[in-house]
Design a protein around this motif. Structure first.
Motif, PDB file in Angstrom:
ATOM      1  N   PHE A 156     -41.793 -21.161  38.458  1.00 17.65           N
ATOM      2  CA  PHE A 156     -41.540 -22.007  37.240  1.00 17.65           C
ATOM      3  C   PHE A 156     -42.139 -21.543  35.865  1.00 17.65           C
ATOM      4  CE2 PHE A 156     -42.561 -26.073  35.131  1.00 17.65           C
ATOM      5  CZ  PHE A 156     -41.195 -26.213  34.609  1.00 17.65           C
ATOM      6  N   ASP A 157     -41.378 -21.576  34.864  1.00 20.58           N
ATOM      7  CA  ASP A 157     -41.719 -21.333  33.696  1.00 20.58           C
ATOM      8  C   ASP A 157     -42.539 -20.043  33.618  1.00 20.58           C
ATOM      9  OD1 ASP A 157     -41.442 -21.819  30.870  1.00 20.58           O
ATOM     10  OD2 ASP A 157     -43.289 -22.915  30.871  1.00 20.58           O
ATOM     11  N   VAL A 158     -42.087 -18.783  34.210  1.00 18.94           N
ATOM     12  CA  VAL A 158     -42.624 -17.464  34.340  1.00 18.94           C
ATOM     13  C   VAL A 158     -42.295 -16.510  33.227  1.00 18.94           C
ATOM     14  CG1 VAL A 158     -43.019 -15.742  35.846  1.00 18.94           C
ATOM     15  CG2 VAL A 158     -43.274 -17.758  37.077  1.00 18.94           C
ATOM     16  N   GLN A 159     -43.094 -16.096  32.551  1.00 18.49           N
ATOM     17  CA  GLN A 159     -42.782 -15.261  31.421  1.00 18.49           C
ATOM     18  C   GLN A 159     -42.399 -13.845  31.842  1.00 18.49           C
ATOM     19  OE1 GLN A 159     -41.936 -15.404  28.216  1.00 18.49           O
ATOM     20  NE2 GLN A 159     -41.534 -13.083  28.327  1.00 18.49           N
ATOM     21  N   SER A 160     -43.024 -13.334  32.879  1.00 22.68           N
ATOM     22  CA  SER A 160     -43.060 -11.937  33.580  1.00 22.68           C
ATOM     23  C   SER A 160     -43.648 -11.765  35.003  1.00 22.68           C
ATOM     24  CB  SER A 160     -43.778 -10.937  32.608  1.00 22.68           C
ATOM     25  OG  SER A 160     -45.103 -11.003  32.538  1.00 22.68           O
ATOM     26  N   VAL A 161     -43.170 -11.179  35.480  1.00 26.18           N
ATOM     27  CA  VAL A 161     -43.759 -10.447  37.043  1.00 26.18           C
ATOM     28  C   VAL A 161     -43.750  -9.079  37.028  1.00 26.18           C
ATOM     29  CG1 VAL A 161     -43.364 -10.719  39.482  1.00 26.18           C
ATOM     30  CG2 VAL A 161     -42.492 -12.403  38.183  1.00 26.18           C
ATOM     31  N   GLU A 162     -44.946  -8.507  37.244  1.00 24.10           N
ATOM     32  CA  GLU A 162     -45.079  -7.135  37.244  1.00 24.10           C
ATOM     33  C   GLU A 162     -45.727  -6.694  38.762  1.00 24.10           C
ATOM     34  OE1 GLU A 162     -47.919  -6.011  34.091  1.00 24.10           O
ATOM     35  OE2 GLU A 162     -46.426  -6.822  32.503  1.00 24.10           O
ATOM     36  N   VAL A 163     -45.063  -5.879  39.465  1.00 21.89           N
ATOM     37  CA  VAL A 163     -45.389  -5.599  40.825  1.00 21.89           C
ATOM     38  C   VAL A 163     -46.041  -3.994  40.712  1.00 21.89           C
ATOM     39  CG1 VAL A 163     -44.820  -5.333  43.195  1.00 21.89           C
ATOM     40  CG2 VAL A 163     -44.051  -7.161  41.834  1.00 21.89           C
TER      41      VAL A 163
END
Length: 804
Positions: free
Chosen positions: A133-140
């Motif tokens: 929820f309300d996530v700006q970015s995901v970096e894996v």
């Protein structure tokens, strides 16, 4: 050995891919399509472009997450190659990256794939239980990571950042419904400036779901008839101040998910339905599961629990403060302070009342809680042409696990065991970047880590010692009540910016994961007699050793076809020693969970991901694929039920029922108790997996636009069971997701129809053997957990600040 296998299997493929891509231009005019924008990421704790850093990382921004309707963390499986994430773990969700998994059964074990939220590393993957929820970015980040995320991670990092306040007032309201689980969901977000220096953002999301699957337990007192049914509330808040020399950001994350069923295990194999405790089960992987009935009388329920039905409550709260301050034009300092509070409560129902003392009642239940506080300081700058980063990190945490059996006498409720695991960690790290030439960069860094772990616990057991039921109480005696682990993990990378559109890199990395203790409640059930000092019991061994990894990675990052095609590829080879594996086994009368060191494993593989802005206006294509050749080395493990009772030829290693190994605690009288796993593949590690999808935006009429997207993911066959039983073999499969939307061109409103698992594919994601409740000499029952069925969601989004 690593280099030989690495060169032989994957390097020619990678080189051929790079040459082919560079030599085959795509003729697209500059003015006919949009160009790929630079993706700025913070994977190395500073702003860099995705294409320039010597790290294999996949980054998803908020627009991409929204385009593919990324609601649950498991939705990332379709977008991140080599990732398998499902909310099925007995202690925590199962997270596997490049075939490496850890920490799903032992509540006190670190996860192999680290979780980082707003710069705060989490010691458990509890966060992954909740909706995104309300996530700006995901970096894996893939492969061992030692320098940038507070703690060492042997397999990779999932780093998330929630959104910051907007420069102008912003509001958003969303409501939606999903048919398969009868889910109702919605959220509200408000954001904007408070004055010229301060801004704030707050959002709250709530969901109520009845569950995808039917409970087939044949009992009039079975309780809820669907699952997993739960209510979930997530709150995200930010207060941010910006000043001449820096900024300060306060962030809050709070999640609460509570409801009916703790697990969705179903029987997927048995010789006939008399082999299992529920004769109504059909022993097939389908849309039903079986949860045992229980006493439906609240007056008998322990006072600590609010319901007489099977229930769970997962809670997580994080509070963080990040300060950035510029000392001068070159040097800056960053401070990140975090506090994480986690709690799990599970009530499985009442199990009955003993005949020799009616004052006691029994309930299957457990409670797990932990608190963690952390602090990181980092100094960044340059000395001449050398970029430098130095820093220090400390954390302190306590985890309390209370046992699986509760004993109630009047209003007194005590667990059968309490285990407390405390951990203290500190580390220092440094990195230097040298410009060897105008286009060639050498990066050298290392982290030194010192971790302490300690264990204390008490057992409480009810025993009929020739008379009425009485309590027997005593400290849990362990062989190593205090542990200490130290490690130096270096990283070296060489990056060549061959052209403006092509970057090549090579890196050597080492990683480390601390050892620790098993704190799962089942480990102590019935063990008072063996550990109570008055009975002369011997200390028990419940600790495991640290995990080590080292290896190489080569990568190529390129932007082609007039900046409309982004293609990134890598090959890797890593050796793991004392690989920590989650272990669940039965000795014929009870189930025990442990973390064990599984000797050695070799991880070889190659990955490719692409983004293509096609010549068709508004049409974007994405794709990724991972090839793996993961095998155990020098590993002896417990036999599976198939080997023991159907085809015992490979169950031929005798280790004298040694409980300190992965093969300990097996059925007596079988003659042998272990299998040689040398050369076998790791669990949930298919030879290849990946996805391909598209997004298409087009004009419908003036002021209104449409969007269409589809994502197809695929996987080769794999074993979902750690012991490699043929009953848990998942065949190769495809999954399809799709979405159709209509939205206002000014962004004021949108309507979306979203489908997940469009073809209703049944996939086994987790499995384990089960002992029969009757004749324990032939326990041929296998349990498993499947994916969600076909889901159709309809959602409406409004932005009042735009509309009004």
């Amino acid at each position: 050995m690593i280099k030989k296998a690495f060169d032989r299997k994957y390097l020619p493929v990678a080189i051929a891919g790079v040459v082919l891509a560079a030599d085959v231009p795509i003729a697209v005019a500059m003015d006919s399509v949009m160009q790929i924008e630079e993706v700025v990421i913070t994977a190395r704790k500073r702003d860099e472009t995705l294409q320039d850093i010597p790290v294999t990382v996949q980054a998803l921004d908020s627009d991409t997450l929204e385009a593919y309707a990324t609601r649950e963390f498991s939705d990332l499986n379709d977008q991140i190659s080599g990732l398998s994430l499902y909310n099925t773990g007995s202690a925590f969700p199962n997270v596997t990256l490049r075939g490496i998994q850890g920490g799903s059964t032992n509540s006190a074990a670190d996860t192999s794939v680290a979780i980082d939220l707003n710069g705060i590393p989490h010691s458990t993957p509890q966060l992954l239980r909740f909706s995104m929820f309300d996530v700006q970015s995901v970096e894996v980040l893939k492969g061992p990571q030692a320098l940038y995320f507070g703690k060492n991670s042997p397999a990779g990092v999932i780093a998330l950042a929630t959104k910051d306040p907007t420069e102008e007032f912003y509001s958003e309201v969303q409501v939606g419904y999903e048919n398969a689980a009868e889910s109702k969901f919605g959220h509200v977000i408000l954001s904007g400036p408070l004055n010229e220096n301060w801004g704030a953002r707050a959002g709250i999301r709530h969901m109520e779901t009845e569950g995808y699957f039917d409970n087939e337990w044949e009992s009039a007192q079975a309780g809820d008839d669907t699952g997993p049914n739960y209510d979930e509330t997530v709150f995200v808040g930010t207060l941010q101040g910006t000043f001449d020399k820096g900024d300060v950001t306060f962030k809050v994350y709070s999640g609460d998910r509570s409801g009916g069923f703790h697990t969705l295990n179903q029987i997927i194999h048995c010789t006939d339905n008399t082999d299992i405790s529920n004769p109504g089960d059909d022993c097939k992987l389908n849309d039903s599961f079986s949860t045992e009935g229980f006493v439906n009388d609240k007056s008998l329920a322990p006072s600590r629990f609010d319901d007489d039905k099977p229930s769970h409550d997962y809670q997580l709260a994080q509070y963080s403060m990040a300060i950035n301050y510029e000392l001068d034009d070159i040097w800056s300092v960053r401070s990140v302070t975090g506090f994480v509070d986690m709690e799990n409560r599970f009530f499985g129902g009442l199990a009955g009342t003993p005949s020799n003392n009616p004052a006691f009642s029994f309930a299957l239940a457990s409670e797990l809680s932990s608190e963690q506080i952390s602090q990181e300081f980092r100094l960044s700058g340059a000395l001449g042409d050398v970029d430098l980063m130095v820093g220090a990190y400390v954390d302190d945490r306590e985890l309390v696990s209370e046992g699986a059996l509760w004993i109630a006498e009047d209003t007194k409720v005590v667990p059968d065991s309490v285990a407390i695991v405390e951990g203290e960690s500190w580390s220092v790290f440094a990195q230097a970047d040298f410009d060897l030439t105008e286009n060639l960069e050498l990066s050298v860094g290392a982290r030194y880590t010192d971790e302490d772990r300690s264990f204390e616990g008490r057992n409480y057991e009810s025993l009929a010692l020739g008379g009425p039921l009485v309590y027997l109480e005593g400290d849990i005696q362990v062989t190593e009540p205090k542990l200490n682990y130290t490690d130096l993990s270096p990283e070296v990378s060489l990056t060549w910016h061959a052209t403006e559109s092509l970057t090549l890199f090579a890196s050597y990395r080492e990683g480390f994961k601390s050892g620790g203790y098993d704190a799962s409640p089942q480990d102590f059930v019935g063990s008072v007699a063996s550990t109570h000092p008055a009975l002369g019991g011997d200390p028990v061994q419940i600790h495991y050793d640290a995990e080590q990894v080292k290896g190489f990675e080569l990568g190529a990052k390129m932007v082609l076809a007039d900046n409309t095609l982004r293609l990134n590829a890598s090959v890797f080879a890593y050796d793991y020693e004392d690989l920590q594996q989650p272990s669940v086994f039965s000795d014929g009368s009870s189930v025990v969970t442990r973390t064990v060191n599984a000797a050695e494993a070799e991880i070889l593989g190659a990955e490719l991901d692409l983004l293509w802005l096609t010549p068709v206006e508004g049409l974007t294509v994405t794709g990724n694929i991972t090839f793996l050749d993961n095998t155990y080395k020098s590993y002896v493990s417990q036999c599976n039920e198939y080997q023991i009772f159907v085809e015992p030829g490979n169950c031929n290693v005798d280790i004298d029922n040694d409980l300190s190994t992965d093969a300990g605690g097996l059925l007596a009288g079988t003659g042998f108790d272990a299998q040689d796993r040398d050369g076998d593949p790791l669990r949930n590690a298919p030879d290849y997996s990946g996805s391909i999808g598209f997004n298409f935006f087009f004009q419908a009429e003036d002021g209104i636009r449409d969007k269409l997207n589809m994502m197809a993911s695929f996987s080769d066959s794999y074993s979902a069971d750690r012991r490699n039983t043929p009953w848990a073999e998942q065949d190769a499969y495809w999954l399809m997701n799709a979405g159709l939307g209509v939205y206002a061109e000014d962004g004021g409103w949108s309507v979306d129809l979203i489908t997940k698992n469009l073809t209703d594919e049944v996939v086994l994601v987790n499995s384990g053997g089960l002992a029969r409740s009757g004749d324990s000499s032939t326990p041929e029952a296998q349990a498993g957990v499947r994916n969600a069925p076909r889901q159709v969601m309809l959602q409406f989004t409004f932005r009042p600040d735009v509309l009004f």
